[in-house]
Design an enzyme around this catalytic site. Structure first.
Site, short mmCIF file in Angstrom:
data_model
loop_
_atom_site.label_atom_id
_atom_site.label_comp_id
_atom_site.label_asym_id
_atom_site.label_seq_id
_atom_site.Cartn_x
_atom_site.Cartn_y
_atom_site.Cartn_z
N VAL A 128 -25.53 -59.45 15.97
CA VAL A 128 -26.60 -58.63 16.48
C VAL A 128 -27.88 -58.59 16.12
CG1 VAL A 128 -27.18 -56.21 17.25
CG2 VAL A 128 -24.82 -57.24 17.49
N LYS A 154 -27.20 -65.53 2.87
CA LYS A 154 -27.50 -65.72 4.32
C LYS A 154 -29.08 -65.79 4.42
CE LYS A 154 -24.59 -63.47 7.35
NZ LYS A 154 -24.09 -62.39 8.28
N THR A 169 -22.73 -50.45 16.68
CA THR A 169 -21.75 -49.39 17.47
C THR A 169 -21.38 -48.25 16.24
OG1 THR A 169 -21.49 -51.12 18.77
CG2 THR A 169 -19.88 -49.35 18.74
N GLY A 195 -4.88 -63.63 29.69
CA GLY A 195 -4.95 -64.46 28.54
C GLY A 195 -3.99 -63.80 27.53
N CYS A 226 -15.49 -56.54 18.22
CA CYS A 226 -15.62 -55.50 19.10
C CYS A 226 -14.88 -54.61 19.69
CB CYS A 226 -16.95 -55.82 19.83
SG CYS A 226 -18.48 -56.00 19.21
N LYS A 238 -13.20 -66.68 21.19
CA LYS A 238 -13.39 -67.14 22.59
C LYS A 238 -14.20 -68.17 22.31
CE LYS A 238 -17.43 -64.10 23.15
NZ LYS A 238 -18.18 -63.29 24.39
N ARG A 279 -13.04 -63.02 13.73
CA ARG A 279 -12.62 -61.68 13.44
C ARG A 279 -11.67 -61.15 14.68
NH1 ARG A 279 -18.49 -58.90 12.33
NH2 ARG A 279 -18.96 -60.23 13.89
P1 NAD Z 1 -22.16 -58.77 11.28
O1 NAD Z 1 -20.94 -58.73 10.30
O2 NAD Z 1 -22.27 -60.20 11.60
O3 NAD Z 1 -23.50 -58.44 10.45
C1 NAD Z 1 -23.70 -57.44 9.72
C2 NAD Z 1 -24.68 -58.02 8.56
O4 NAD Z 1 -25.08 -56.59 8.04
C3 NAD Z 1 -24.20 -58.81 7.67
O5 NAD Z 1 -25.11 -60.07 7.53
C4 NAD Z 1 -24.27 -58.10 6.20
O6 NAD Z 1 -24.24 -58.91 5.10
C5 NAD Z 1 -25.25 -57.19 6.63
N1 NAD Z 1 -25.41 -55.87 6.02
C6 NAD Z 1 -24.35 -55.03 5.65
N2 NAD Z 1 -24.79 -53.80 4.83
C7 NAD Z 1 -26.03 -54.04 4.59
C8 NAD Z 1 -27.02 -53.34 4.26
N3 NAD Z 1 -26.91 -52.33 3.59
N4 NAD Z 1 -28.41 -53.75 4.19
C9 NAD Z 1 -28.71 -54.88 4.91
N5 NAD Z 1 -27.80 -55.65 5.61
C10 NAD Z 1 -26.61 -55.12 5.42
O7 NAD Z 1 -21.98 -57.81 12.37
P2 NAD Z 1 -22.25 -57.97 14.07
O8 NAD Z 1 -21.29 -58.62 14.76
O9 NAD Z 1 -23.75 -58.37 13.99
O10 NAD Z 1 -22.20 -56.45 14.33
C11 NAD Z 1 -23.14 -55.28 13.89
C12 NAD Z 1 -22.93 -54.04 14.67
O11 NAD Z 1 -23.20 -54.49 16.09
C13 NAD Z 1 -21.79 -53.59 14.50
O12 NAD Z 1 -21.75 -52.28 14.69
C14 NAD Z 1 -20.99 -54.02 15.76
O13 NAD Z 1 -20.01 -53.35 16.48
C15 NAD Z 1 -22.08 -54.06 16.86
N6 NAD Z 1 -22.38 -54.82 17.93
C16 NAD Z 1 -21.69 -56.08 17.39
C17 NAD Z 1 -21.55 -57.16 18.86
C18 NAD Z 1 -20.98 -58.54 18.67
O14 NAD Z 1 -20.65 -59.16 19.69
N7 NAD Z 1 -20.99 -59.10 17.45
C19 NAD Z 1 -22.02 -56.82 20.12
C20 NAD Z 1 -22.63 -55.36 20.22
C21 NAD Z 1 -22.58 -54.74 19.22
#
Ligand code: NAD
Length: 435
Positions: free
Chosen positions: A18, A42, A129, A259, A266, A326, A333
């Site tokens: 995100v 990263k 989220t 499926g 999520c 997918k 995950r």
């Molecule tokens: P992710 O695990 O890919 O990324 C999270 C990032 O945050 C990681 O790179 C991690 O190192 C970093 N992080 C953790 N703690 C930190 C801190 N204290 N300071 C700075 N960086 C920090 O997660 P994601 O899939 O991008 O999801 C992020 C949020 O968005 C979640 O709440 C998720 O539910 C929501 N979300 C995800 C999606 C999706 O499709 N992946 C879609 C909509 C919403």
């Protein structure tokens, strides 16, 4: 404080799926973006111009906007350069099914308290989220920490992995929840060029829009999966049924594809978080309990399809084609393949697998699986193969060549993805879902 001028710099905290897409997307729209992540590796990769995740179009977007994108492990870098701090850290499930908000709290704690006047010029924009009520409790925490002047906006994210860049640039809607003040207006301004329908609301409602949307989509998937299972008992073809249902505009055709269960970072966690949130508030959300149970059973139904044809799976060689939850992502995950591989191994099968992109991530989560460099190598000597992820290359597979490499003839198509007739003509036994 006036509303932020359009294209003011922004900060993005957390550069995962995100955060990175949000950063690249806003850079594309013209903002300077100051990205922060605690993951040093990263950040190093991002500084070198590499994308740590696979997402179509993302690498190009990062390259095109490299001069506007800044990466650091120091949260102060974002605080110093930007007023709006987008928070996109992970909120994974805890053992209790609640959302783990420790990363969100770490971000709040990292905001400097000393200069209250500075804090007044900043705002947190929550993309992660979070359970409904989190905004209110974070505002209380900020107040206790002497950072009460910091603005707070809930701006939930709806992008889908695999099409995240396109989803960012063409959202179905933008939801902005705030309690008045400059920050909500500034977020609305930032998104204005995308010309998406805007839902401007209060913080709690914005938080709930996200949870309810994902819970509804998950419900739709579990619903069509149950219809598929009934179709298998009654001789109907679920694809025909879904087509007939989906043309009803009250139902809609999206998310009616049966499926092997939903996975990913999520749906499972957000459905569980909403169920838990309801439970913690004294309400038993019966429907979501069933949605989760149906999904777990669906992942395991492939095993009985294999047993129907192969009998005992002890010593049988089963190939999984695709591992990612997918297509078009390397995200593993909560992928259905994890449950499937473990179930097959527990029944004594030898599991081989091929995924065009997710192998590296899969290796971190799977043990005892033989990873092959191609689909054809993966099916070598297999008694059966299971199509797990609908990667486009599997639609193009040369099934004649597959049949020469396999020992058996059974194909279980967990996505109803490959051409059933072509496979049958090539001498395969085809098992789909709900057909
Ligand atoms: P992710 O695990 O890919 O990324 C999270 C990032 O945050 C990681 O790179 C991690 O190192 C970093 N992080 C953790 N703690 C930190 C801190 N204290 N300071 C700075 N960086 C920090 O997660 P994601 O899939 O991008 O999801 C992020 C949020 O968005 C979640 O709440 C998720 O539910 C929501 N979300 C995800 C999606 C999706 O499709 N992946 C879609 C909509 C919403």
């Amino acid at each position: 404080m006036n509303a932020a001028r359009e294209r003011d710099p922004i900060g993005v905290i957390g550069t995962g799926y995100v955060g990175l897409v949000t950063a690249a997307g806003f850079a594309e729209l013209g903002s300077e973006v100051w990205c922060v992540d605690i993951d040093q590796t990263k950040i190093e990769r991002l500084k070198r111009g590499e994308s740590p995740i696979y997402e179509p179009g993302l690498e190009e977007l990062l390259a095109r906007n490299s001069e506007r994108l800044h990466f650091s492990t120091d949260p102060l870098s974002a605080f110093e350069h930007a007023r709006l701090l987008f928070v996109a850290v992970g909120t994974p499930p805890t053992y209790s099914g609640d959302a783990d908000l420790s990363a969100v709290h770490a971000v709040v704690d990292a905001i400097p308290a000393s200069e209250a006047s500075q804090a007044d010029q900043h705002a947190l924009v929550m993309k992660s989220t979070v359970p409904c009520g989190t905004g209110a409790s974070l505002q209380r925490v900020l107040g206790e920490q002497g950072k009460g002047g910091l603005g707070y906006v809930s701006c939930p994210e709806f992008l889908k992995e695999g099409s995240a860049v396109d989803d960012f640039l063409h959202p179905d809607r933008v939801v902005v929840g705030d309690d008045g003040g400059w920050a909500g207006d500034a977020v609305v301004d930032l998104y204005a060029p995308l010309k998406a329908p805007l839902v401007r609301t209060d913080i709690a409602s914005a938080e709930m829009v996200k949870l309810a949307s994902n819970a509804f989509l998950a419900t739709k998937i579990s619903f069509i999966n149950e219809i598929a299972n009934v179709c298998e008992e009654t001789g109907a073809d679920v694809l025909e049924v879904a087509r007939g249902m989906g043309l009803d505009r009250r139902i809609g055709g999206h998310f009616l594809r049966p499926g092997i269960g939903f996975g990913g970072s999520c749906f499972p966690k957000d459905v569980s978080a909403l169920k838990q949130l309801a439970g913690n508030s004294g309400y038993h959300f019966q429907l979501l309990t069933a949605v989760i149970e149906v999904n777990e059973l669906q992942k395991r139904r492939v095993v009985s399809k294999l047993q129907k044809h192969l009998g005992s799976l002890v010593g049988k060689r089963i190939t999984l084609l695709g591992l990612a939850f997918k297509a078009n992502t390397n995200d593993m995950r909560e992928a259905s393949s994890l449950v499937l591989a473990a179930r097959l191994q527990a029944d004594g099968a030898q599991v081989s697998a091929y995924d065009p992109i997710a192998e590296q991530e899969a290796r971190k989560l799977m043990t005892g699986v033989h990873f092959a460099p191609s689909a054809l190598d993966a099916v070598e000597g297999a008694d059966a193969c299971v199509l797990v992820t609908e990667w486009p290359e599997f639609a193009e597979l040369d099934w004649g060549a597959v049949s020469e490499r396999m020992a058996g003839r059974l194909v279980v198509d967990g996505r109803n993805f490959v051409d059933r007739e072509a496979l049958r003509e090539a001498g395969f036994i085809y098992e789909g879902i709900g057909r």
